[in-house]
Design an enzyme around this catalytic site. Structure first.
Site, PDB file in Angstrom:
ATOM      1  N   CYS A   2       0.737  -1.200   0.218  1.00 25.51           N
ATOM      2  CA  CYS A   2       0.292   0.090   0.101  1.00 25.51           C
ATOM      3  C   CYS A   2       1.038   1.169   0.350  1.00 25.51           C
ATOM      4  O   CYS A   2       1.966   1.158  -0.065  1.00 25.51           O
ATOM      5  CB  CYS A   2      -1.019   0.103   1.171  1.00 25.51           C
ATOM      6  SG  CYS A   2      -1.522  -1.223   0.902  1.00 25.51           S
ATOM      7  N   ARG A  27       4.179   1.307  -7.024  1.00 26.43           N
ATOM      8  CA  ARG A  27       3.985   0.211  -5.630  1.00 26.43           C
ATOM      9  C   ARG A  27       2.981  -0.927  -5.887  1.00 26.43           C
ATOM     10  O   ARG A  27       3.176  -2.046  -4.981  1.00 26.43           O
ATOM     11  CB  ARG A  27       3.637   1.001  -4.333  1.00 26.43           C
ATOM     12  CG  ARG A  27       4.863   1.724  -3.481  1.00 26.43           C
ATOM     13  CD  ARG A  27       4.545   2.688  -2.341  1.00 26.43           C
ATOM     14  NE  ARG A  27       4.164   2.098  -1.354  1.00 26.43           N
ATOM     15  CZ  ARG A  27       5.303   1.956  -0.450  1.00 26.43           C
ATOM     16  NH1 ARG A  27       6.540   2.083  -1.452  1.00 26.43           N
ATOM     17  NH2 ARG A  27       4.856   1.293   0.123  1.00 26.43           N
ATOM     18  N   TRP A  75      -3.131  -1.714  -1.860  1.00 24.92           N
ATOM     19  CA  TRP A  75      -2.531  -3.924  -2.150  1.00 24.92           C
ATOM     20  C   TRP A  75      -3.134  -4.615  -1.108  1.00 24.92           C
ATOM     21  O   TRP A  75      -2.798  -5.054   0.095  1.00 24.92           O
ATOM     22  CB  TRP A  75      -0.805  -3.524  -2.353  1.00 24.92           C
ATOM     23  CG  TRP A  75      -0.806  -5.168  -2.709  1.00 24.92           C
ATOM     24  CD1 TRP A  75      -0.426  -5.929  -1.428  1.00 24.92           C
ATOM     25  CD2 TRP A  75      -0.267  -5.653  -4.126  1.00 24.92           C
ATOM     26  NE1 TRP A  75       0.790  -7.121  -2.432  1.00 24.92           N
ATOM     27  CE2 TRP A  75       0.068  -6.975  -3.616  1.00 24.92           C
ATOM     28  CE3 TRP A  75      -0.129  -5.121  -5.195  1.00 24.92           C
ATOM     29  CZ2 TRP A  75       0.607  -7.172  -4.897  1.00 24.92           C
ATOM     30  CZ3 TRP A  75      -0.112  -6.036  -5.687  1.00 24.92           C
ATOM     31  CH2 TRP A  75       0.155  -6.621  -6.152  1.00 24.92           C
ATOM     32  N   ASN A 101      -0.747   0.981   5.829  1.00 24.16           N
ATOM     33  CA  ASN A 101      -0.221  -0.172   5.525  1.00 24.16           C
ATOM     34  C   ASN A 101       0.470  -0.640   6.082  1.00 24.16           C
ATOM     35  O   ASN A 101       2.038  -0.616   6.722  1.00 24.16           O
ATOM     36  CB  ASN A 101       0.899   1.096   4.621  1.00 24.16           C
ATOM     37  CG  ASN A 101       2.035  -0.651   3.073  1.00 24.16           C
ATOM     38  OD1 ASN A 101       1.854  -1.058   3.117  1.00 24.16           O
ATOM     39  ND2 ASN A 101       3.569   0.616   3.000  1.00 24.16           N
ATOM     40  N   GLY A 102       0.787  -2.222   5.793  1.00 21.38           N
ATOM     41  CA  GLY A 102       1.053  -3.130   6.825  1.00 21.38           C
ATOM     42  C   GLY A 102      -0.815  -4.495   6.757  1.00 21.38           C
ATOM     43  O   GLY A 102      -1.198  -4.608   6.200  1.00 21.38           O
ATOM     44  N   GLU A 489      15.859 -22.846 -12.708  1.00 18.16           N
ATOM     45  CA  GLU A 489      15.217 -21.620 -12.351  1.00 18.16           C
ATOM     46  C   GLU A 489      15.752 -20.762 -12.892  1.00 18.16           C
ATOM     47  O   GLU A 489      16.199 -19.554 -13.092  1.00 18.16           O
ATOM     48  CB  GLU A 489      14.993 -21.225 -10.598  1.00 18.16           C
ATOM     49  CG  GLU A 489      14.078 -20.124 -10.628  1.00 18.16           C
ATOM     50  CD  GLU A 489      13.418 -19.775 -11.268  1.00 18.16           C
ATOM     51  OE1 GLU A 489      12.532 -19.415 -12.151  1.00 18.16           O
ATOM     52  OE2 GLU A 489      13.358 -17.931 -11.195  1.00 18.16           O
ATOM     53  N   LYS A 493      16.051 -17.231 -15.394  1.00 19.02           N
ATOM     54  CA  LYS A 493      16.220 -15.752 -15.272  1.00 19.02           C
ATOM     55  C   LYS A 493      17.573 -15.704 -15.675  1.00 19.02           C
ATOM     56  O   LYS A 493      17.496 -14.204 -16.843  1.00 19.02           O
ATOM     57  CB  LYS A 493      16.961 -16.201 -13.801  1.00 19.02           C
ATOM     58  CG  LYS A 493      15.787 -16.495 -12.758  1.00 19.02           C
ATOM     59  CD  LYS A 493      15.421 -14.728 -12.481  1.00 19.02           C
ATOM     60  CE  LYS A 493      14.275 -14.625 -13.154  1.00 19.02           C
ATOM     61  NZ  LYS A 493      12.602 -16.204 -12.490  1.00 19.02           N
ATOM     62  N   GLU A 496      15.530 -14.977 -19.960  1.00 18.68           N
ATOM     63  CA  GLU A 496      14.951 -14.160 -19.388  1.00 18.68           C
ATOM     64  C   GLU A 496      15.597 -12.494 -19.961  1.00 18.68           C
ATOM     65  O   GLU A 496      15.163 -11.923 -20.653  1.00 18.68           O
ATOM     66  CB  GLU A 496      13.820 -14.350 -19.496  1.00 18.68           C
ATOM     67  CG  GLU A 496      14.232 -13.877 -17.878  1.00 18.68           C
ATOM     68  CD  GLU A 496      12.618 -13.825 -17.039  1.00 18.68           C
ATOM     69  OE1 GLU A 496      11.425 -13.826 -17.179  1.00 18.68           O
ATOM     70  OE2 GLU A 496      12.552 -14.853 -15.932  1.00 18.68           O
ATOM     71  N   HIS A 512      24.002 -39.165 -19.815  1.00 20.47           N
ATOM     72  CA  HIS A 512      23.566 -39.313 -21.184  1.00 20.47           C
ATOM     73  C   HIS A 512      22.827 -38.050 -22.297  1.00 20.47           C
ATOM     74  O   HIS A 512      22.162 -38.040 -22.970  1.00 20.47           O
ATOM     75  CB  HIS A 512      22.025 -39.271 -20.409  1.00 20.47           C
ATOM     76  CG  HIS A 512      22.036 -40.244 -18.971  1.00 20.47           C
ATOM     77  ND1 HIS A 512      22.519 -41.453 -19.433  1.00 20.47           N
ATOM     78  CD2 HIS A 512      21.825 -40.059 -17.994  1.00 20.47           C
ATOM     79  CE1 HIS A 512      22.173 -42.335 -18.152  1.00 20.47           C
ATOM     80  NE2 HIS A 512      21.830 -41.361 -17.700  1.00 20.47           N
ATOM     81  N   LYS A 611       4.933  -8.623 -18.042  1.00 20.05           N
ATOM     82  CA  LYS A 611       5.238  -9.645 -16.804  1.00 20.05           C
ATOM     83  C   LYS A 611       4.453 -10.540 -16.652  1.00 20.05           C
ATOM     84  O   LYS A 611       3.879 -10.867 -15.740  1.00 20.05           O
ATOM     85  CB  LYS A 611       4.773  -8.246 -16.014  1.00 20.05           C
ATOM     86  CG  LYS A 611       4.945  -8.604 -14.406  1.00 20.05           C
ATOM     87  CD  LYS A 611       5.850  -9.324 -13.446  1.00 20.05           C
ATOM     88  CE  LYS A 611       6.404  -9.903 -12.575  1.00 20.05           C
ATOM     89  NZ  LYS A 611       7.180 -10.878 -11.912  1.00 20.05           N
TER      90      LYS A 611
HETATM   91  C1  AGP Z   1       9.961 -15.922 -15.144  1.00 13.74           C
HETATM   92  O1  AGP Z   1      10.663 -14.944 -14.205  1.00 13.74           O
HETATM   93  C2  AGP Z   1       8.922 -15.625 -15.626  1.00 13.74           C
HETATM   94  N1  AGP Z   1       8.450 -13.909 -15.713  1.00 13.74           N
HETATM   95  C3  AGP Z   1       7.972 -16.060 -15.871  1.00 13.74           C
HETATM   96  O2  AGP Z   1       8.147 -16.898 -16.254  1.00 13.74           O
HETATM   97  C4  AGP Z   1       6.428 -15.711 -15.068  1.00 13.74           C
HETATM   98  O3  AGP Z   1       7.172 -16.701 -14.066  1.00 13.74           O
HETATM   99  C5  AGP Z   1       5.304 -16.871 -15.839  1.00 13.74           C
HETATM  100  O4  AGP Z   1       5.227 -15.893 -16.745  1.00 13.74           O
HETATM  101  C6  AGP Z   1       4.042 -17.338 -15.073  1.00 13.74           C
HETATM  102  O5  AGP Z   1       3.777 -16.131 -14.546  1.00 13.74           O
HETATM  103  P1  AGP Z   1       2.588 -16.202 -13.068  1.00 13.74           P
HETATM  104  O6  AGP Z   1       3.774 -16.895 -11.451  1.00 13.74           O
HETATM  105  O7  AGP Z   1       2.980 -14.874 -12.911  1.00 13.74           O
HETATM  106  O8  AGP Z   1       1.961 -16.832 -13.258  1.00 13.74           O
END
Ligand code: AGP
Length: 616
Positions: A2, A27, A75, A101-102, A489, A493, A496, A512, A611
């Site tokens: 928030c 935010r 939020w 906020n909290g 993961e 990172k 992307e 393998h 995003k």
């Molecule tokens: C991860 O860094 C990416 N931004 C992407 O793979 C993301 O995790 C994926 O699109 C899933 O998004 P969500 O967790 O909002 O469902």
């Protein structure tokens, strides 16, 4: 998170508050509201939606000449986003208005007490409870606002940054802070209140930041008076800082990118996600969404986890957690595959959908399919009231706060936090772990934030490694057991945000095929904490070394076996094996961040990515 703003001075408050709320939009929020002191009454306008929607609804306030007021961007944590749950909240008498906020952890018990005393609640929020608690104290103890706020906060457990206005004391604002940020802007004959300096930096760069456990009475014509909430000690000569940050720097908390800020927010994001849920010493995990459906989890034939991207990697870690601790079969599926492959689903399946945004189209579609075929669907989301949160039968929120950077970081560690709580709670309910094992696990989980803080201190050494490999064209990431998903993961990172091709593999899988890729041009990140199949991964590292691969090893503090083989070493503190992913992932986030920055990539908005993938 928030956002809070407040103003008291000689100017019209409305435009300052509205502009201040817009400054806090970064935010992330789902609703907004404002309160002004208009002569003999207070006026409140609040709405679900954006600050622009608030402006549309507050034309009357815009015309007022009010010179004191408060504003809020919400939020949601307790209560879905809607007008009623928006802030400011007003006490039953209509005299006290509060923004917050909290999270107030013990609001339920306080609400029951106040209800018995005749208070009426209109919203589902913890904040409305707080404003009426302050009113109740003010009346019962016959004290003024400042003292009432202090006594009320001594009864509260949780985190807060609040600003409070009382019609009976219309020339002041009372503010308090514990666990959430609060800044006081000090101008010439005017004061500003805000979550950070962005709303007032154009008016003054003199700022007083309250410390945790402090409160202040802000009144025109005198110095800001700061005191300790718990022991009523006055804080003499509180430090007033002269800020040199610009707007953008303040939004990013002084970090160059949101991604780096969010990597460093992880200790507090995990703390916030555990808050109100974990009582490690008592061996208690409080999660009503699990308690209400525990039978379904305990009797489940299997757990199906559906997600995408980083959330899918969190699901893979959960597979190890649930099978290892609770001995329940788990399958983890890409939502995009699950929704189209005509899967076999029964009513004895528990589906867990994981999503930071709560809006990922593939995951949402997969949830609908699972529900159509009779499964019980549980959601793990970061956005309150999001489509996925509303579509699932129930669920738990991560309290990571808004994640602005496209690359998911704090969402991953807070998802693992929630999944660890669920796995432990299920395992204890089924009886596959003893009470002492349960308490040991919970105690280790409680220490994760400080373990992450330790790893964050290796930032500079990781930056040096990034410098060496920023021009690599390929990377391999290897892990075993709980850290195999972390290898995936880490590779994601890097891919992307730096656009370098990277692959994650189970370390033993190298022989393998992929080992054919190893030569002196191939950087190989090996995630090899002491816990788990350490001796096995040592031989994997030897195989890579023998083929001149460049080894970047994530190892437990004090490790020598792998450290002597590796070209670069990042040490992490020891932690329960099942919790290592929340710690081993952090150096990989930092490595990918600095490689991307050194390559001149747009770290927060990488090319071709969004995003939230709300389309197929
Ligand atoms: C991860 O860094 C990416 N931004 C992407 O793979 C993301 O995790 C994926 O699109 C899933 O998004 P969500 O967790 O909002 O469902």
């Amino acid at each position: 998170m928030c956002g809070i703003v407040g103003y008291i001075g000689y100017r019209e408050a409305y435009p300052i508050l509205i502009k201040g709320l817009k400054r806090l939009e970064y935010r992330g929020y789902d609703s907004a509201g404002i309160m002004l002191y208009c002569g003999d009454d207070l006026a409140v306008t609040k709405t679900k939606g954006k600050v622009s929607d608030l402006e549309q609804k507050s034309h009357a306030l815009a015309k007022s000449k009010a010179k004191i007021g408060i504003g809020h961007t919400r939020w949601a944590t307790h209560g879905v986003p809607n007008d009623v749950n928006s802030h400011p909240h007003v006490s039953n008498s209509g005299k006290i208005a509060l923004i917050h906020n909290g999270i107030i952890e013990n609001y339920d018990s306080i609400k029951r007490e106040l209800t018995k005393r005749g208070y009426v609640f209109h919203s589902d929020t913890d904040t409305e409870v707080l404003v009426n608690l302050i009113e109740d104290v003010k009346i019962k103890e016959n004290v003024k606002l400042g003292k009432a706020v202090q006594i009320a906060l001594q009864k509260v457990i949780g985190a807060y940054a609040i600003a409070v206005f009382d019609l009976d004391k219309p020339n002041e604002l009372v503010v308090a802070k514990l666990g959430s940020p609060l800044a006081i802007g000090i101008g010439e004959d005017e004061f500003f209140i805000a979550s950070d300096a962005t709303p007032f930096i154009e008016f003054t760069n003199n700022a007083l930041y309250l410390e945790d456990g402090e409160m202040a009475i802000v009144r025109l014509g005198r110095e800001v008076r700061v005191r300790k909430i718990q022991d009523d000690v006055h804080v003499h000569n509180p430090e007033i800082q002269e800020l040199e940050l610009n707007l953008e720097q303040i939004e990013k908390g002084g970090y160059e990118h949101f991604m780096l800020k969010e990597i460093f927010e992880q200790p507090n994001a995990v703390r916030d996600t555990l808050r109100g849920r974990l009582q490690a010493e008592q061996g208690v995990v409080k999660m009503s969404s699990i308690d209400d459906y525990l039978e379904k989890f305990v009797r489940a034939d299997r757990i199906l986890i559906i997600a995408c991207g980083t959330s899918w990697h969190a699901g893979l870690v959960a597979e190890y957690l649930f099978e290892d601790l609770a001995r329940i079969p788990v399958e983890v599926e890409y939502a995009s595959e699950f929704r189209y492959r005509n899967p076999v689903i029964t009513s004895r399946d528990v589906v867990i959908a994981i999503s930071q945004s709560g809006e990922t189209a593939d995951t949402l579609a997969a949830i609908k399919l699972a529900k159509e075929r009779g499964a019980f669907v549980y959601g793990v989301c970061n956005v309150v009231g999001s489509s996925i949160a509303r579509e699932t039968h129930t669920g738990a929120y991560t309290h990571a706060g808004p994640e602005i950077g496209v690359a998911s970081t704090k969402a991953f560690t807070t998802q693992l936090t929630v999944l660890s709580l669920i796995a432990a709670k299920m395992a204890r309910a089924i009886g596959t772990i003893s009470q002492s094992e349960f308490i040991a696990f919970l105690s280790a989980l409680d220490q994760v934030p400080s373990k992450i803080e330790t790893v964050l201190k290796t930032e500079e050494s990781i930056k040096k490694i990034a410098e060496v490999y920023k021009d690599a064209t390929n990377f391999l990431y290897l892990g075993r057991g709980y850290n195999f998903p972390v290898a995936l993961e880490g590779a994601l990172k890097l891919k992307e945000i730096s656009y370098i091709h990277a692959e994650g593999y189970p370390a033993a899988e190298m022989k393998h095929g992929p080992i054919a890729l190893i030569d002196e041009h191939m950087p190989v990140v090996v995630i090899a904490p002491k816990r788990g199949h350490y001796e096995k991964i040592v031989s994997n590292v030897q195989e890579i070394k023998a083929r001149k691969g460049k080894i970047i090893a994530i190892v437990s503090k004090g490790d020598t076996d792998i450290a002597n083989l590796a070209d670069h070493v990042v040490e992490i503190p020891d932690i329960h094996e099942a919790l290592t992913p929340m710690v081993t992932t952090v150096p990989l986030q930092i490595l990918s961040y600095y490689i991307a920055v050194m390559r001149g990539c747009n770290v927060d908005q990488p090319r071709n990515l969004a995003k939230s993938v709300t389309v197929e």
